[in-house]
Design a protein around this motif. Structure first.
Motif, PDB file in Angstrom:
ATOM      1  N   LEU A 142       0.837  -1.182   0.000  1.00 22.74           N
ATOM      2  CA  LEU A 142       0.000   0.000   0.000  1.00 22.74           C
ATOM      3  C   LEU A 142       0.884   1.249   0.000  1.00 22.74           C
ATOM      4  N   PRO A 143       0.357   2.407  -0.406  1.00 24.49           N
ATOM      5  CA  PRO A 143       1.185   3.623  -0.442  1.00 24.49           C
ATOM      6  C   PRO A 143       1.886   3.917   0.878  1.00 24.49           C
ATOM      7  N   ALA A 144       1.196   3.785   2.004  1.00 19.73           N
ATOM      8  CA  ALA A 144       1.832   4.060   3.288  1.00 19.73           C
ATOM      9  C   ALA A 144       2.915   3.027   3.603  1.00 19.73           C
ATOM     10  N   GLN A 145       2.695   1.768   3.213  1.00 15.91           N
ATOM     11  CA  GLN A 145       3.721   0.749   3.410  1.00 15.91           C
ATOM     12  C   GLN A 145       4.972   1.088   2.585  1.00 15.91           C
ATOM     13  N   GLU A 146       4.748   1.489   1.338  1.00  9.51           N
ATOM     14  CA  GLU A 146       5.874   1.895   0.495  1.00  9.51           C
ATOM     15  C   GLU A 146       6.623   3.063   1.106  1.00  9.51           C
ATOM     16  N   ALA A 147       5.878   4.023   1.648  1.00 15.52           N
ATOM     17  CA  ALA A 147       6.510   5.213   2.216  1.00 15.52           C
ATOM     18  C   ALA A 147       7.357   4.862   3.435  1.00 15.52           C
ATOM     19  N   VAL A 148       6.840   4.002   4.306  1.00 18.62           N
ATOM     20  CA  VAL A 148       7.597   3.600   5.495  1.00 18.62           C
ATOM     21  C   VAL A 148       8.853   2.828   5.093  1.00 18.62           C
ATOM     22  N   LEU A 149       8.705   1.892   4.161  1.00 21.09           N
ATOM     23  CA  LEU A 149       9.864   1.113   3.713  1.00 21.09           C
ATOM     24  C   LEU A 149      10.895   2.013   3.028  1.00 21.09           C
ATOM     25  N   GLY A 150      10.406   2.949   2.212  1.00 19.55           N
ATOM     26  CA  GLY A 150      11.327   3.864   1.546  1.00 19.55           C
ATOM     27  C   GLY A 150      12.077   4.726   2.537  1.00 19.55           C
ATOM     28  N   ALA A 151      11.394   5.190   3.582  1.00 15.89           N
ATOM     29  CA  ALA A 151      12.049   6.012   4.591  1.00 15.89           C
ATOM     30  C   ALA A 151      13.103   5.212   5.351  1.00 15.89           C
ATOM     31  N   LEU A 152      12.785   3.969   5.702  1.00 15.09           N
ATOM     32  CA  LEU A 152      13.766   3.127   6.391  1.00 15.09           C
ATOM     33  C   LEU A 152      15.003   2.909   5.525  1.00 15.09           C
ATOM     34  N   GLY A 153      14.800   2.723   4.213  1.00 12.48           N
ATOM     35  CA  GLY A 153      15.933   2.582   3.306  1.00 12.48           C
ATOM     36  C   GLY A 153      16.760   3.852   3.256  1.00 12.48           C
ATOM     37  N   GLN A 154      16.091   5.013   3.201  1.00 17.61           N
ATOM     38  CA  GLN A 154      16.807   6.289   3.175  1.00 17.61           C
ATOM     39  C   GLN A 154      17.588   6.521   4.467  1.00 17.61           C
ATOM     40  N   LEU A 155      17.075   5.979   5.567  1.00 21.80           N
ATOM     41  CA  LEU A 155      17.753   6.129   6.854  1.00 21.80           C
ATOM     42  C   LEU A 155      18.893   5.130   7.032  1.00 21.80           C
ATOM     43  N   GLY A 156      19.095   4.240   6.059  1.00 20.51           N
ATOM     44  CA  GLY A 156      20.231   3.327   6.097  1.00 20.51           C
ATOM     45  C   GLY A 156      19.940   1.933   6.585  1.00 20.51           C
ATOM     46  N   PHE A 157      18.669   1.597   6.821  1.00 24.94           N
ATOM     47  CA  PHE A 157      18.345   0.241   7.244  1.00 24.94           C
ATOM     48  C   PHE A 157      18.395  -0.710   6.048  1.00 24.94           C
ATOM     49  N   GLY A 158      18.929  -1.909   6.274  1.00 31.13           N
ATOM     50  CA  GLY A 158      19.012  -2.912   5.224  1.00 31.13           C
ATOM     51  C   GLY A 158      18.014  -4.025   5.457  1.00 31.13           C
ATOM     52  N   LEU A 159      17.470  -4.563   4.383  1.00 33.44           N
ATOM     53  CA  LEU A 159      16.471  -5.629   4.482  1.00 33.44           C
ATOM     54  C   LEU A 159      17.169  -6.983   4.577  1.00 33.44           C
ATOM     55  N   ARG A 160      16.923  -7.690   5.678  1.00 37.46           N
ATOM     56  CA  ARG A 160      17.499  -9.020   5.869  1.00 37.46           C
ATOM     57  C   ARG A 160      16.576 -10.122   5.380  1.00 37.46           C
ATOM     58  N   SER A 161      15.314 -10.045   5.768  1.00 31.27           N
ATOM     59  CA  SER A 161      14.356 -11.075   5.372  1.00 31.27           C
ATOM     60  C   SER A 161      12.952 -10.511   5.536  1.00 31.27           C
ATOM     61  N   ALA A 162      11.983 -11.217   4.964  1.00 29.11           N
ATOM     62  CA  ALA A 162      10.583 -10.759   5.050  1.00 29.11           C
ATOM     63  C   ALA A 162       9.652 -11.957   5.003  1.00 29.11           C
TER      64      ALA A 162
END
Length: 281
Positions: A142-162
């Motif tokens: 959803l748009p808000a999910q994309e926004a939260v994930l995008g912000a976490l990426g911009q803040l330097g968090f890396g995705l390990r698993s989902a």
């Protein structure tokens, strides 16, 4: 098209089936549409119903969505039935299946999640039922999910698993017996405080619950512990311009600053309420 006979009593001399999903990925709370194409077998059949079942692989190994785990049904829809399918006759049954709001996402920025979702076709005729293997299902955030994930990426968090895990988070509106856990590695500024952060989205008809859990590191005189906080935002984000990076960074800083002495009430310190959010200048 890939027509196939469904396993079970209908396999021998039964109709062949091809389930075709409409192009494009679906979204949680949206509608999955398509059609089931059938071709009658040599003797023809009186079809009782055609149904679609949503399935997910839960508890699979991080090595991959096909590695272990249980196949769990989380939605069912009857597309049609009670018609005669003559020998060699072609017949299509259109469908529109509502997706639960908590449907996991299968597409994340820069990574294919460890999530396997599918749509299983069921055909009942002459008192017997056949079920096919699930057809892959793609679900975008959803748009808000994309926004939260995008912000976490911009803040330097890396995705390990989902991946998908059994269990419910208390104090939330969760309905499904499983949840999607998105594990994130912290950027250097937080690496001394947390081992990882787990993110769970729990979408509801009117809003999105964002659950953050930190696996906090212990210090010289203290053990490590978990801290958890919950936040709520509209699906499309609050009205007007919004600095998502500032909002999400505030969530993370608040989570990291939790102390074990706060107790369980502080874990759900934002008990279902909407937060005030910083506006972009």
């Amino acid at each position: 098209m890939v027509f196939k006979r469904l396993p079970g009593a209908l396999a021998v001399g039964g109709p062949t089936v091809d389930t075709v999903l409409d192009p494009g990925a679906a979204r949680p709370g949206g509608v999955l549409s398509g059609r089931v194409d059938l071709v009658g077998g040599p003797g023809g059949h009186d079809v009782e119903h055609v149904a679609l079942e949503l399935v997910a692989r839960v508890g699979a190994s991080p090595a991959g969505p096909g590695d272990g785990g249980d196949e769990v049904a989380f939605g069912r829809h009857t597309a049609g039935g009670a018609f005669r399918l003559a020998a060699g006759e072609r017949h299509s049954v259109p469908f529109s299946v509502p997706l639960p709001w908590e449907t996991p996402v299968t597409e994340l920025p820069g990574r294919t999640p460890d999530v396997a979702l599918g749509v299983r076709t069921e055909l009942a005729a002459a008192g017997t039922t056949g079920r096919g293997d699930p057809d892959p299902l793609a679900v975008t955030p959803l748009p808000a999910q994309e926004a939260v994930l995008g912000a976490l990426g911009q803040l330097g968090f890396g995705l390990r698993s989902a991946g998908l895990e059994y269990g419910r988070i208390g104090g939330t509106g969760q309905r499904l017996p499983f949840r999607q856990e998105i594990e994130l590695s912290p950027p250097p500024r937080y690496a001394d405080h947390v081992n990882e952060i787990e993110l769970t989205f729990l979408a509801l008809p009117g809003a999105l619950e964002v659950v953050l859990e930190a696996d906090k590191r212990g210090g010289p005189c203290s053990d490590g512990h978990d801290a958890l906080s919950r936040y709520t935002v509209p699906h499309d984000g609050p009205a007007g311009p919004l600095d998502w990076n500032a909002l999400v960074d505030g969530w993370v800083r608040e989570l990291v600053e939790h102390r074990a002495s706060y107790g369980s009430h502080a874990v759900y310190g934002h008990d279902g309420g909407h937060l005030s959010v910083p506006r972009a200048g």
